[in-house]
Design an enzyme around this catalytic site. Sequence first.
Site, PDB file in Angstrom:
ATOM      1  N   PRO A 278       0.830  -1.209   0.000  1.00 40.30           N
ATOM      2  CA  PRO A 278       0.000   0.000   0.000  1.00 40.30           C
ATOM      3  C   PRO A 278       0.862   1.256   0.000  1.00 40.30           C
ATOM      4  O   PRO A 278       1.876   1.314   0.697  1.00 40.30           O
ATOM      5  CB  PRO A 278      -0.781  -0.114   1.324  1.00 40.30           C
ATOM      6  CG  PRO A 278       0.092  -0.939   2.207  1.00 40.30           C
ATOM      7  CD  PRO A 278       0.832  -1.890   1.299  1.00 40.30           C
ATOM      8  N   CYS A 346       2.155  29.678 -14.261  1.00 41.37           N
ATOM      9  CA  CYS A 346       1.655  30.122 -15.564  1.00 41.37           C
ATOM     10  C   CYS A 346       1.111  28.968 -16.396  1.00 41.37           C
ATOM     11  O   CYS A 346       1.666  28.631 -17.451  1.00 41.37           O
ATOM     12  CB  CYS A 346       2.762  30.818 -16.344  1.00 41.37           C
ATOM     13  SG  CYS A 346       3.548  32.098 -15.402  1.00 41.37           S
ATOM     14  N   GLU A 347       0.088  28.325 -15.925  1.00 42.78           N
ATOM     15  CA  GLU A 347      -0.606  27.252 -16.639  1.00 42.78           C
ATOM     16  C   GLU A 347      -2.068  27.322 -16.238  1.00 42.78           C
ATOM     17  O   GLU A 347      -2.368  27.489 -15.052  1.00 42.78           O
ATOM     18  CB  GLU A 347      -0.085  25.860 -16.212  1.00 42.78           C
ATOM     19  CG  GLU A 347       1.357  25.563 -16.510  1.00 42.78           C
ATOM     20  CD  GLU A 347       1.658  25.363 -17.990  1.00 42.78           C
ATOM     21  OE1 GLU A 347       0.737  25.029 -18.759  1.00 42.78           O
ATOM     22  OE2 GLU A 347       2.823  25.566 -18.356  1.00 42.78           O
TER      23      GLU A 347
HETATM   24  C1  LIG Z   1       2.721   2.746  -7.030  1.00 43.71           C
HETATM   25  C2  LIG Z   1       2.861   1.338  -6.655  1.00 43.71           C
HETATM   26  C3  LIG Z   1       2.271   0.855  -5.476  1.00 43.71           C
HETATM   27  C4  LIG Z   1       1.426   1.705  -4.567  1.00 43.71           C
HETATM   28  O1  LIG Z   1       0.222   2.063  -5.141  1.00 43.71           O
HETATM   29  P1  LIG Z   1      -0.900   2.808  -4.252  1.00 43.71           P
HETATM   30  O2  LIG Z   1      -2.029   2.996  -5.160  1.00 43.71           O
HETATM   31  O3  LIG Z   1      -0.291   4.085  -3.815  1.00 43.71           O
HETATM   32  O4  LIG Z   1      -1.226   1.907  -3.120  1.00 43.71           O
HETATM   33  C5  LIG Z   1       2.499  -0.455  -5.141  1.00 43.71           C
HETATM   34  N1  LIG Z   1       3.256  -1.268  -5.931  1.00 43.71           N
HETATM   35  C6  LIG Z   1       3.807  -0.844  -7.073  1.00 43.71           C
HETATM   36  C7  LIG Z   1       4.621  -1.779  -7.880  1.00 43.71           C
HETATM   37  C8  LIG Z   1       3.634   0.470  -7.475  1.00 43.71           C
HETATM   38  O5  LIG Z   1       4.182   0.889  -8.611  1.00 43.71           O
END
Ligand SMILES: *Cc1c(COP(=O)(O)O)cnc(C)c1O
Length: 418
Positions: A278, A346-347
């Site tokens: 996570p 500036c976007e």
């Molecule tokens: C980005 C990523 C995560 C985490 O994703 P979340 O949506 O932030 O939980 C986990 N594993 C891999 C391989 C990722 O690239």
Amino acid sequence: MLDSNYFHYTGTDLSCDDVRLEELAGIYGTPLFVTSARSLIESYQTFEDAFKALSHFTCYSVKANYNLSVIRTLAELGCGCDVNSGGELYRALQAGVSPEKIIFAGVGKNAEEISYALESGVLMLKAESLSELRAIDRIAGELGKTASVAIRINPNVTAETHPYITTGDSKEKFGIDEAELPVVFSLLSRLPNIRLVGLDMHIGSQIFDPEYFVAATVKLLALFEASKELGFSIEFLDIGGGFPVTYDPLKPATPIEHFAEKLIPMLQPFGVKVIFEPGRYLVANASILLTRILYKKSNHTGKQFFVVDAGMTELIRPALYQSHHEIQAVTFHDETVMADVVGPVCESSDFFARQREISAAEEGELLAVMSAGAYAAVMGSNYNGRLRPAEVLVNGSQVKLVRKRETLEQLIQNELSC
Ligand SMILES: *Cc1c(COP(=O)(O)O)cnc(C)c1O
């Protein structure tokens, strides 16, 4: 209003734990990222509680927020790390995470990064292509090491989320196609410096429906069985990250327990250690971006703008993913106005909210852009010559400056005037 135990009004003042945000802005200036350590701890404990019946290991995906203090707060609770580059590996190690708790992912690792991971002694590297497997084998051979490797599968499950954050679909660059697995297994028998220890997937981010995880896990388990028949003894099944959080109180995230309810009975009978990665889930709602209203203005159509001192250079999610972030006045006002909250860059995509009912704050007052803990500071840039903001970590009444505001000198420190 986004309900949070950690960012709440005391009287009319928005606070983080026991500290008034107005006070923090006075000391550290704005824009300022404010993170609640207690919120990080609670998210991790909620996640761990949900999956406690399953033999598992949680690796925080540090790309969501790689401030050393955030990594360290989670690591002190026993959490491991999932890193995506040599830079993230360096950060995790500097934060004090032990290498055997780090897994190294990434679709395009270069030779230097592979060597760095092997020499550091990470738990495993995830391989995302046949060519990468050959490269890992060659580099491990040169270093006289055996590389522990997990194969990242692309399970071809298209999770319903923003198209930029779906990663488990065959259209996307991630992972090795399921159909290629027989080739991978036969190649592995010819790669003497690789030990296959895991199968891995990550189907995307901010996934609300557990059924996508179920569908992908079914595939992962079938491949696990196939690998067993071929004589591999795999220790880890890595389900990835992607667990959702609430950004908009009108669209509450599916509770983590619902994912656990589906996944635990599927995985438990296989007696293999499950890895979760996570990122967003642990950090998104632990931080806010504190910003000051510089100017209010309106145009001939009656449209109102709040021009604030933070922008897409600090939080690009609204511009990049059309994401919703709640915005709260740091001093509570009963009245509201319909306005756009925009930054100084500036976007035209430099906004936090469009046509939003906003508390009727005045010029010079503070706003809090909520849920700014994940994919915010880490996606920051110096575009428009902007200085990266300071970051503080709050725990109860204690405040620590965990990142200094960048200076003008730092902005040019790597440039050579020829
Ligand atoms: C980005 C990523 C995560 C985490 O994703 P979340 O949506 O932030 O939980 C986990 N594993 C891999 C391989 C990722 O690239």
